[in-house]
Design an enzyme around this catalytic site. Sequence first.
Site, PDB file in Angstrom:
ATOM      1  N   ASP A  55      46.564  44.467  51.572  1.00 50.00           N
ATOM      2  CA  ASP A  55      45.936  43.187  50.890  1.00 50.00           C
ATOM      3  C   ASP A  55      46.222  42.069  51.773  1.00 50.00           C
ATOM      4  OD1 ASP A  55      44.779  42.773  48.368  1.00 50.00           O
ATOM      5  OD2 ASP A  55      46.582  41.336  47.944  1.00 50.00           O
ATOM      6  N   GLU A  92      49.446  31.789  50.345  1.00 49.47           N
ATOM      7  CA  GLU A  92      49.495  33.402  50.024  1.00 49.47           C
ATOM      8  C   GLU A  92      49.723  33.972  51.171  1.00 49.47           C
ATOM      9  OE1 GLU A  92      47.000  34.383  46.655  1.00 49.47           O
ATOM     10  OE2 GLU A  92      46.072  35.831  47.622  1.00 49.47           O
ATOM     11  N   GLU A 104      39.417  37.462  41.634  1.00 56.55           N
ATOM     12  CA  GLU A 104      40.755  36.568  41.186  1.00 56.55           C
ATOM     13  C   GLU A 104      41.149  37.108  39.870  1.00 56.55           C
ATOM     14  OE1 GLU A 104      42.070  35.604  43.528  1.00 56.55           O
ATOM     15  OE2 GLU A 104      41.195  33.796  44.494  1.00 56.55           O
ATOM     16  N   GLU A 160      37.649  47.380  43.442  1.00 60.09           N
ATOM     17  CA  GLU A 160      39.017  46.971  43.017  1.00 60.09           C
ATOM     18  C   GLU A 160      39.521  48.324  42.573  1.00 60.09           C
ATOM     19  OE1 GLU A 160      41.094  44.514  43.290  1.00 60.09           O
ATOM     20  OE2 GLU A 160      39.662  42.837  43.775  1.00 60.09           O
TER      21      GLU A 160
END
Length: 221
Positions: A47, A88, A140, A210
């Site tokens: 990620d 992040e 998101e 995803e």
Amino acid sequence: SNKKVDLGEWVKKHASLYEAATRHPFIESIRNGTVDISSFRRWLGQDYIFVRAFVPFVASVLVKACNETDDSSDMEVTLGGMAALNDELAWFKKEASKWGVTLSAIVPLSANVRYCSFLKSLMSSEVEYTVVLTAFWAIEAVYQDSFAYCLEEDAETPEELKETCYRWGNDDFGDWCCTLEERANRHLQMASEDVRKKAEAVFLHVLELEVEFWDMSCVGI
Ligand code: HMH
């Protein structure tokens, strides 16, 4: 055209794929405390690579917002997203050292490579602002929905994973996703049927990517 369209309708229409992306076995395993830590470490490293590729994508959305709409709320919501990505990336470095993951050694796996090239394809100036705003929201929203689920009252998420879940599952991020959704809906309302069709296809493709990203994190268990 004034046909009623919004992202909430697409989530309902494609409920099984949306569920597959937001209630994936990997997420369920975090929520019920059975998560395999090597899968979690794999997800974390992959990620980080994804988020680095996500930054230029979001920057391209910002450029389109500035060029294609005179409404400053569009620019502001995307700029807020960019600012959050700065934190992040710092968080990924801290979290990686906590779990002994060496970020500089991560080789992107094929589902990640596919996702990052999809982001790259959306960065072309040929791709309409409405379409990329839809993609941005979907990317998101999947994380927001998935990780908020791991923080529900009856969840048994291990203590050491709660901070990760909170990063995307917190209410402020949820509110920001709603604002992004409203912006996207507003543009979808004004869009041609052709652009709406493209936006719906991109929404579905994000959900598929995803699912593959979570699958990749769980391989071998
Ligand atoms: C794969 N999708 C993936 N990674 C993320 N960090 C997000 C969405 C949300 O930012």
